[in-house]
Design an enzyme around this catalytic site. Structure first.
Site, mmCIF file in Angstrom:
data_model
loop_
_atom_site.group_PDB
_atom_site.id
_atom_site.type_symbol
_atom_site.label_atom_id
_atom_site.label_comp_id
_atom_site.label_asym_id
_atom_site.label_seq_id
_atom_site.Cartn_x
_atom_site.Cartn_y
_atom_site.Cartn_z
ATOM 1 N N LEU A 1 36.290 39.131 33.372
ATOM 2 C CA LEU A 1 37.375 38.151 33.498
ATOM 3 C C LEU A 1 38.244 38.452 34.721
ATOM 4 C CD1 LEU A 1 38.568 35.651 32.153
ATOM 5 C CD2 LEU A 1 40.054 37.171 30.837
ATOM 6 N N GLU A 2 38.605 39.713 34.896
ATOM 7 C CA GLU A 2 39.417 40.094 36.051
ATOM 8 C C GLU A 2 38.683 39.776 37.352
ATOM 9 O OE1 GLU A 2 40.452 42.913 32.656
ATOM 10 O OE2 GLU A 2 38.642 42.012 33.450
ATOM 11 N N SER A 3 37.396 40.108 37.401
ATOM 12 C CA SER A 3 36.597 39.841 38.607
ATOM 13 C C SER A 3 36.491 38.353 38.888
ATOM 14 C CB SER A 3 35.201 40.452 38.457
ATOM 15 O OG SER A 3 35.272 41.861 38.436
ATOM 16 N N SER A 4 36.468 37.535 37.827
ATOM 17 C CA SER A 4 36.340 36.087 38.047
ATOM 18 C C SER A 4 37.547 35.546 38.809
ATOM 19 C CB SER A 4 36.150 35.349 36.722
ATOM 20 O OG SER A 4 37.347 35.274 35.956
ATOM 21 N N LEU B 1 39.904 37.597 40.664
ATOM 22 C CA LEU B 1 40.113 38.328 41.903
ATOM 23 C C LEU B 1 39.078 37.972 42.969
ATOM 24 C CD1 LEU B 1 41.133 41.786 40.448
ATOM 25 C CD2 LEU B 1 42.610 39.994 41.373
#
Length: 125
Positions: A70-73, A75
């Protein structure tokens, strides 16, 4: 200005997870869980500057993202890992913790220690 990052204590089964910094730039990440993620960061380990977010309206959290991505999506739509801005004395100070009312389970930490890759013992958690 862009995306700031810092260590988070008692997360991911470790004493802490953190960006690794050399020469003032993020060059990698100390993590055990899914280290292949583009941005292996905990949600509590970054902040996004509002001007950047407004300049990139297509950048969003993907509700369909695989667990842990989720964070990578978000960032990935804003910056590259090399553009992250390290805070907390070049990510050497833990100023944010995941807290619970139970003793933390540091299984990942124990595994990394067996592999000789445990968390830096000089960083106070």
């Amino acid at each position: 200005r862009g995306v700031a990052v810092w260590p988070v204590g008692l997360v991911g089964g470790l004493r802490f997870e953190r960006p690794l910094v050399a020469g003032g730039r993020v060059v990698g990440f100390h993590t055990a869980w899914k280290p292949e993620r583009p941005f292996p960061l905990d949600m509590a380990g970054f902040a996004v500057g509002l001007p950047l977010l407004l300049a990139r309206p297509a950048a969003r959290f993907d509700p369909q993202a695989e667990r842990g991505y989720l964070e990578s999506s978000l960032l990935g739509g804003l910056v590259s890992p090399a553009e992250l801005e390290p805070k907390a004395d070049n990510c050497t100070q833990v100023l944010v913790w995941h807290t619970r009312t139970e003793k933390p389970k540091l299984r990942q930490e124990e595994q990394l220690q067996r592999e000789g890759r445990g968390s830096d013992p000089h960083i106070e958690v």
